[in-house]
Scaffold this motif. Structure first.
Motif, mmCIF file in Angstrom:
data_model
loop_
_atom_site.group_PDB
_atom_site.id
_atom_site.type_symbol
_atom_site.label_atom_id
_atom_site.label_comp_id
_atom_site.label_asym_id
_atom_site.label_seq_id
_atom_site.Cartn_x
_atom_site.Cartn_y
_atom_site.Cartn_z
ATOM 1 N N HIS A 108 0.807 -1.215 0.000
ATOM 2 C CA HIS A 108 0.000 0.000 0.000
ATOM 3 C C HIS A 108 0.844 1.271 0.000
ATOM 4 C CE1 HIS A 108 -4.174 -1.634 1.389
ATOM 5 N NE2 HIS A 108 -3.595 -2.413 0.511
ATOM 6 N N THR A 109 2.088 1.166 -0.406
ATOM 7 C CA THR A 109 2.934 2.357 -0.396
ATOM 8 C C THR A 109 2.416 3.429 -1.347
ATOM 9 O OG1 THR A 109 4.354 1.317 -2.062
ATOM 10 C CG2 THR A 109 4.997 1.062 0.245
ATOM 11 N N SER A 110 1.695 3.019 -2.400
ATOM 12 C CA SER A 110 1.181 4.003 -3.353
ATOM 13 C C SER A 110 0.061 4.855 -2.762
ATOM 14 C CB SER A 110 0.673 3.303 -4.619
ATOM 15 O OG SER A 110 -0.440 2.476 -4.326
ATOM 16 N N PHE A 111 -0.446 4.461 -1.594
ATOM 17 C CA PHE A 111 -1.529 5.216 -0.960
ATOM 18 C C PHE A 111 -1.012 6.474 -0.257
ATOM 19 C CE2 PHE A 111 -5.086 1.862 -0.467
ATOM 20 C CZ PHE A 111 -4.804 1.354 -1.731
ATOM 21 N N GLY A 112 0.296 6.610 -0.169
ATOM 22 C CA GLY A 112 0.872 7.808 0.424
ATOM 23 C C GLY A 112 1.406 7.574 1.826
ATOM 24 N N PRO A 113 2.451 8.314 2.238
ATOM 25 C CA PRO A 113 3.066 8.119 3.564
ATOM 26 C C PRO A 113 2.134 8.478 4.717
ATOM 27 C CG PRO A 113 3.961 10.073 2.479
ATOM 28 C CD PRO A 113 3.140 9.361 1.446
ATOM 29 N N ASP A 114 1.270 9.480 4.540
ATOM 30 C CA ASP A 114 0.354 9.849 5.622
ATOM 31 C C ASP A 114 -0.633 8.728 5.913
ATOM 32 O OD1 ASP A 114 1.439 12.405 6.036
ATOM 33 O OD2 ASP A 114 0.286 13.232 4.372
ATOM 34 N N TYR A 115 -1.066 8.045 4.869
ATOM 35 C CA TYR A 115 -1.982 6.907 5.050
ATOM 36 C C TYR A 115 -1.315 5.815 5.881
ATOM 37 C CZ TYR A 115 -4.212 2.470 3.768
ATOM 38 O OH TYR A 115 -4.796 1.237 3.806
ATOM 39 N N ALA A 116 -0.080 5.465 5.549
ATOM 40 C CA ALA A 116 0.611 4.399 6.262
ATOM 41 C C ALA A 116 0.836 4.752 7.722
ATOM 42 C CB ALA A 116 1.952 4.099 5.574
ATOM 43 N N THR A 117 0.993 6.036 8.028
ATOM 44 C CA THR A 117 1.265 6.472 9.398
ATOM 45 C C THR A 117 -0.005 6.676 10.209
ATOM 46 O OG1 THR A 117 3.259 7.600 8.647
ATOM 47 C CG2 THR A 117 2.400 8.221 10.815
ATOM 48 N N GLU A 118 -0.998 7.309 9.611
ATOM 49 C CA GLU A 118 -2.180 7.747 10.348
ATOM 50 C C GLU A 118 -3.391 6.842 10.179
ATOM 51 O OE1 GLU A 118 -1.911 10.164 12.358
ATOM 52 O OE2 GLU A 118 -0.031 11.074 11.704
ATOM 53 N N GLY A 119 -3.519 6.176 9.037
ATOM 54 C CA GLY A 119 -4.733 5.422 8.743
ATOM 55 C C GLY A 119 -5.771 6.306 8.077
ATOM 56 N N LEU A 120 -6.728 5.674 7.409
ATOM 57 C CA LEU A 120 -7.692 6.410 6.598
ATOM 58 C C LEU A 120 -8.647 7.257 7.437
ATOM 59 C CD1 LEU A 120 -7.961 6.584 3.582
ATOM 60 C CD2 LEU A 120 -9.694 4.785 3.649
ATOM 61 N N TYR A 121 -8.956 6.796 8.657
ATOM 62 C CA TYR A 121 -9.879 7.553 9.513
ATOM 63 C C TYR A 121 -9.331 8.951 9.803
ATOM 64 C CZ TYR A 121 -12.219 9.030 13.811
ATOM 65 O OH TYR A 121 -12.889 9.758 14.769
ATOM 66 N N ALA A 122 -8.056 9.035 10.165
ATOM 67 C CA ALA A 122 -7.455 10.343 10.453
ATOM 68 C C ALA A 122 -7.388 11.203 9.202
ATOM 69 C CB ALA A 122 -6.058 10.156 11.046
ATOM 70 N N LEU A 123 -7.090 10.584 8.062
ATOM 71 C CA LEU A 123 -6.967 11.347 6.824
ATOM 72 C C LEU A 123 -8.286 12.001 6.426
ATOM 73 C CD1 LEU A 123 -4.191 10.045 6.634
ATOM 74 C CD2 LEU A 123 -4.665 9.484 4.248
#
Length: 456
Positions: free
Chosen positions: A150-165
Motif C-alpha cells: 500500500h505504499t502508493s496510498f501515500g506516507p500519511d496513510y501508512a502512518t495515520e490510517g484512513l480515519y485520520a486522513l
C-alpha cells in the motif's frame, strides 16, 4: 436465479465493505461514530463508478448498517458475501476483536479464487484498508498472510490510517489520493480474479476467522429471572418465556429476550458472549475460584421475592466477585414496575448492599432505593461500561507476577562511572524489532520480548 440465489446475468457488487461497528460514547451531544465509515463507502462507490462501466441503478458495493440487528440482517449479509467480487476489511484494533467481522471474513473466504488469466498472480479477493494504526497490535494469521503493498496510498496513510486522513482537514488531499488508489485497487482485483458466486451460508453458524478465544475476549452473560411456570401470582407473564433466559423486560420496545440483545451489544465491543442461567453459575462464582471469563449478571428484581434466589444473590454480593458486573433492568413503562418501584428498589439495596455501595458516589445515599435501568436506551448505555468494568477486574484478578524481575532501566550515572560507558561494559543496547515490515509501513520498535503478546 441459480442455485446459489443470485441472478447470473445481473451485475454483481464490486465490493463488500467490512468494518467494526463502533458504539456511541454516551457523552451528551456525541455524534454517530460510524458516520465516517459511511462517508468512505459513498466516496468509494463514486470512485469505482468513475473507473468502471457499472450501469445506472446497479449497486456498486455493500455496507451493512443494521448494527447486526433485525430479523433479516444475517440473510442479507450471507447473500452479499456470496455475491460480491472483492472483500474490503477496514483494519483497526476493534475490527480484529469483532466476532461478526471474523464471521464475514470467514464466509467470503469459503469461495474459491482463480486468476483471471495465466499472467495474473492474484490469489485473493481481499483488499485490506488501514482504518486506524495497527503497529502496536499483532495481526491474526489470516490477515498477516495477505500480500498487499500500500505504499502508493501515500506516507500519511501508512502512518495515520484512513480515519485520520478523512476526519482532519489538514490531510484532505492525502485522503482523496488514498481513496482513488483504493478504488483502483478494488477494480484491478475484481478484473484479475474469478471468484464464482458462492452458496448463501448460515451466517450465525459461521466461526470467526480471527479465533477470538482469549478469556478476556469472552463474556459470560447470566440471567436471574423466572420462567412462566414459576411466576408469582402478582407478576404479569407477558415479560417472560419458557426459559429463564427468555426474560424480555422492555417489551414492546424490544421484542427479543434481553439476553439476546445483550449478546449483540457485547459483540460490538469485541466480546464473544454466551448466555447462562445465574442459578447454574452462582455457586462457581461465589466459591471464589479462578474465574474463567468476565461476566454480566442481568438481574430481574422480581426474582428477589423468591427466598432461595434472594439468599443466592446476597451471598454473591458478599463474595466480592468484581469480575461480574450487575445490571438491573426495571422498565418504567411496565405498570407493575411503576406500582412497586420504591419497594423493589429498597429490596435490591438490602440484598446487593456491597455492590450498590461500590457503584454509587457516597453522597448519593440510598433513599428511595436504587432506580435501575428504566428503559432500553438506558440499558444500551449501561452495558458497555459494565462489560468493560468486568473485563478490567478480570484482568486484574488473573494477572500473574513475572517469573523474573524486569531488567534495570539504563542509568546515565552508571554510564559515566570509571570502567563503564564507551570503554567498558555498559547498559545493554535496546533490542531491535525483528518483525517483518507490514503492508502498511515498517513497524516501530515495540520493546516486547520475542514471542510476547501485545497489550490491548
Amino acid at each position: 436465479m441459480n442455485d446459489h440465489g443470485w441472478d447470473e446475468d445481473a451485475a454483481r457488487p464490486y465490493f463488500f465493505l467490512s468494518y467494526a461497528h463502533t458504539p456511541r460514547s454516551g457523552a451528551r451531544g456525541a455524534g454517530d461514530p460510524n458516520h465516517w465509515v459511511r462517508q468512505l463507502y459513498r466516496d468509494l462507490c463514486e470512485a469505482v463508478l468513475q473507473l468502471t462501466t457499472v450501469p445506472a441503478g446497479v449497486p456498486v458495493g455493500f455496507m451493512d448498517e443494521s448494527m447486526h440487528q433485525g430479523e433479516l440482517w444475517a440473510e442479507r449479509l450471507s447473500e452479499e458475501l456470496a455475491a460480491c467480487r472483492v472483500f474490503v476489511p477496514l483494519y483497526s484494533p476493534r475490527y480484529f476483536n469483532s466476532v461478526p467481522c471474523g464471521q464475514e471474513w470467514h464466509s467470503f473466504t469459503r469461495r474459491p479464487v482463480y486468476p483471471a488469466n495465466l499472467d495474473s498472480e492474484r490469489t485473493s479477493g481481499i483488499v485490506p484498508v488501514l482504518w486506524a494504526p495497527m503497529s502496536r497490535y499483532k495481526l491474526p494469521r489470516v490477515a498477516s498472510e495477505l500480500q498487499f503493498n500500500h505504499t502508493s496510498f501515500g506516507p500519511d496513510y501508512a502512518t495515520e490510517g484512513l480515519y485520520a486522513l478523512m476526519k482532519l482537514s489538514y490531510f484532505r488531499s492525502a485522503y482523496e489520493l488514498a481513496v482513488h488508489r483504493l478504488a483502483r485497487r478494488i477494480v484491478e482485483v475484481a478484473e484479475e480474479t474469478v471468484i464464482p458466486v458462492g452458496r448463501r451460508l448460515d451466517f450465525n453458524a459461521q466461526p470467526s476467522a480471527f479465533d477470538v478465544t482469549a478469556p478476556t475476549k469472552q463474556l459470560r452473560i447470566s440471567v436471574l429471572s423466572y420462567h412462566q411456570g414459576e411466576l408469582p401470582a402478582d407478576r404479569n407473564p407477558d415479560y417472560y418465556g419458557a426459559r429463564r433466559t427468555d426474560w424480555h423486560p422492555y417489551r414492546p420496545a424490544a421484542a427479543r429476550p434481553l439476553a439476546e440483545h445483550a449478546v449483540r451489544l457485547a459483540r460490538q465491543l469485541g466480546f464473544q458472549a454466551t448466555v447462562h442461567e445465574f442459578d447454574e453459575e452462582a455457586e462457581a462464582i461465589i466459591a471464589g475460584g479462578e474465574p474463567s471469563a468476565p461476566g454480566l449478571l442481568l438481574l430481574d428484581r422480581w426474582a428477589l421475592q423468591d427466598e432461595r434466589r434472594r439468599e443466592l444473590v446476597r451471598r454473591f454480593d458478599r463474595s466480592d466477585s468484581t469480575w461480574v458486573s450487575v445490571l438491573e433492568p426495571w422498565n418504567l413503562d411496565d405498570p407493575d414496575c411503576v406500582e412497586r418501584h420504591r419497594e423493589m428498589g429498597e429490596l435490591s439495596d438490602q440484598i446487593l448492599r456491597i455492590t450498590h455501595r461500590s457503584a454509587r458516589p457516597s453522597f448519593l445515599g440510598t433513599a428511595g432505593g436504587t432506580p435501575g435501568l428504566g428503559s432500553l436506551e438506558e440499558f444500551d448505555d449501561a452495558l458497555p461500561r459494565a462489560a468493560m468494568k468486568a473485563k478490567y477486574a478480570f484482568e486484574g484478578r488473573t494477572r500473574t507476577e513475572p517469573d523474573e524481575p524486569a531488567p534495570p532501566r539504563p542509568n546515565l550515572r552508571d554510564a559515566f562511572r570509571p570502567g563503564r560507558g564507551r570503554d567498558g561494559p555498559g547498559p545493554a543496547p535496546f533490542g531491535h524489532d525483528d518483525h517483518p515490515a507490514s503492508d502498511f509501513g515498517d513497524r516501530p520498535t515495540t520493546g516486547r520480548r520475542p514471542g510476547e503478546e501485545p497489550h490491548e
